[in-house]
Design a protein around this motif. Structure first.
Motif, short mmCIF file in Angstrom:
data_model
loop_
_atom_site.label_atom_id
_atom_site.label_comp_id
_atom_site.label_asym_id
_atom_site.label_seq_id
_atom_site.Cartn_x
_atom_site.Cartn_y
_atom_site.Cartn_z
N ALA A 181 -17.50 29.82 12.51
CA ALA A 181 -19.08 29.60 12.90
C ALA A 181 -19.53 29.28 11.53
CB ALA A 181 -19.54 30.87 13.16
N PHE A 182 -18.98 29.83 10.29
CA PHE A 182 -19.52 29.50 9.08
C PHE A 182 -19.46 28.26 8.71
CE2 PHE A 182 -19.52 29.26 4.44
CZ PHE A 182 -20.41 30.10 3.98
N HIS A 183 -18.60 27.44 9.00
CA HIS A 183 -18.36 26.20 8.38
C HIS A 183 -19.09 24.86 9.41
CE1 HIS A 183 -16.39 26.70 4.74
NE2 HIS A 183 -15.75 27.35 5.10
N HIS A 184 -19.66 25.21 10.56
CA HIS A 184 -20.36 24.50 11.33
C HIS A 184 -21.24 23.76 10.41
CE1 HIS A 184 -18.29 26.18 14.44
NE2 HIS A 184 -18.83 25.39 15.62
N SER A 185 -21.68 22.41 10.81
CA SER A 185 -22.49 21.52 10.05
C SER A 185 -23.05 20.53 10.82
CB SER A 185 -21.57 21.23 8.79
OG SER A 185 -22.98 20.61 7.80
N ILE A 186 -23.77 19.63 10.05
CA ILE A 186 -24.47 18.38 10.67
C ILE A 186 -24.19 17.22 9.69
CG2 ILE A 186 -26.68 17.10 11.33
CD1 ILE A 186 -27.57 19.61 12.65
N ASN A 187 -23.61 16.18 10.00
CA ASN A 187 -23.89 14.95 9.44
C ASN A 187 -24.94 14.49 9.49
OD1 ASN A 187 -21.11 15.16 8.47
ND2 ASN A 187 -20.32 13.77 10.17
N TRP A 207 -11.30 24.01 19.17
CA TRP A 207 -11.51 22.76 18.89
C TRP A 207 -12.24 22.49 17.68
CZ3 TRP A 207 -15.18 18.91 18.40
CH2 TRP A 207 -14.52 17.72 18.58
N ALA A 208 -11.93 21.64 16.60
CA ALA A 208 -12.64 21.23 15.67
C ALA A 208 -12.95 19.60 15.79
CB ALA A 208 -12.28 21.86 14.43
N GLY A 209 -14.12 19.33 15.11
CA GLY A 209 -14.30 17.80 14.98
C GLY A 209 -15.72 17.47 15.08
N VAL A 210 -16.11 16.23 15.10
CA VAL A 210 -17.44 16.02 15.14
C VAL A 210 -17.89 15.13 16.32
CG1 VAL A 210 -19.08 14.25 13.84
CG2 VAL A 210 -17.21 15.32 12.61
N VAL A 211 -19.22 15.60 16.73
CA VAL A 211 -19.71 14.91 17.98
C VAL A 211 -20.82 14.02 17.66
CG1 VAL A 211 -21.15 15.51 20.01
CG2 VAL A 211 -19.31 17.09 19.32
N PRO A 212 -20.40 12.62 17.64
CA PRO A 212 -21.47 11.67 16.97
C PRO A 212 -22.87 11.95 17.69
CG PRO A 212 -19.19 10.69 17.42
CD PRO A 212 -19.18 12.05 18.11
N VAL A 213 -23.83 11.38 16.97
CA VAL A 213 -25.05 11.56 17.55
C VAL A 213 -25.62 10.13 16.99
CG1 VAL A 213 -27.42 12.35 17.21
CG2 VAL A 213 -25.50 13.90 17.41
N SER A 214 -26.54 9.43 18.16
CA SER A 214 -26.97 8.18 17.79
C SER A 214 -28.37 7.92 18.49
CB SER A 214 -26.13 6.93 18.02
OG SER A 214 -25.80 6.89 19.39
N ARG A 215 -29.11 7.03 17.69
CA ARG A 215 -30.39 6.88 18.67
C ARG A 215 -30.28 5.38 19.32
NH1 ARG A 215 -34.68 5.73 14.29
NH2 ARG A 215 -33.67 3.68 14.17
#
Length: 223
Positions: free
Chosen positions: A105-111, A191-199
């Motif tokens: 939980a500590f290393h969750h972040s946002i690009n 599971w670990a990785g990135v969920v892309p977010v786009s406009r």
């Protein structure tokens, strides 16, 4: 918006020097300009009666200057017109590019990509500059639209004000990539990785009462 990117970076100041994750910082003008030019809404911070105030508003960049749109009755516009040598402000723009999910939980972040601008805001009084700024605000949202709409009349101009902020004390910060999990967490069953977010822009919806035969402009077809 308009303006030629200079190879000379912005110079760090005490207020723009990053103290946390400094490796993600940038003072390069093209990086700063690209982040600013991609956004629509900024957050403008200032102090009123000893308390901080932060307002969301439209903005546009013209070269090394930002223009911020507002009503003549808004607080920052009134204060900028009264303050000498200008109203001290802090303006921010942020884009979220991804949700970073870590095993812990500590290393969750946002690009993200962000810009912070410190400076003095001035009310634009010169009519020529104000007309240029208002066109830039429209063009920043939809390029090509300023020439394809009625210009503001005298009554509308009287109710509209513009602030200018020079780009001098500026920093950008960018986070990209995956999670930074601890070595001992790498084998955890999460599971670990990135969920892309786009406009994403949707298909234009015509206004009620639009005169029949008015076609969708080419600049909207290109969005």
């Amino acid at each position: 918006m308009s303006g030629t990117d200079s190879p000379t970076p912005y110079q760090p100041t005490e207020r723009t020097t990053l103290t946390r994750a400094s490796a993600r910082g940038s003072y390069d003008r093209p990086v700063v300009h690209a982040i600013l030019d991609e956004g629509y809404v900024c957050h403008l911070g200032f102090v009123r009666d000893g308390a901080p105030v932060v307002l969301p508003t439209l903005y546009a960049r013209v070269g090394e200057r930002l223009y911020v749109h507002g009503s003549t009755g808004s607080r920052p516009l009134r204060m900028a017109g009264q303050a000498e040598p200008g109203l001290p402000v802090c303006l921010t723009v942020t884009h979220v590019d991804g949700l970073v999910l870590a095993r812990s939980a500590f290393h969750h972040s946002i690009n993200y990509r962000s810009v912070v601008v410190h400076g003095l805001a001035h009310q634009v009084i010169d009519q020529g500059e104000r007309a240029e700024a208002l066109d830039a605000l429209v063009e920043h949202v939809v390029p090509g639209r300023a020439a394809d709409s009625r210009r503001a009349n005298a009554k509308e101009l009287a109710a509209t004000a513009v602030l200018s902020i020079d780009l001098a004390e500026v920093s950008a910060k960018v986070r990209d990539g995956g999670p930074n999990d601890e070595p001992e967490d790498m084998d955890l069953p999460h599971w670990a990785g990135v969920v892309p977010v786009s406009r994403r822009r949707g298909a234009p919806v015509p206004s009620d009462g639009l005169t029949p035969g008015i076609a969708l402009p080419e600049y909207l077809c290109a969005l």
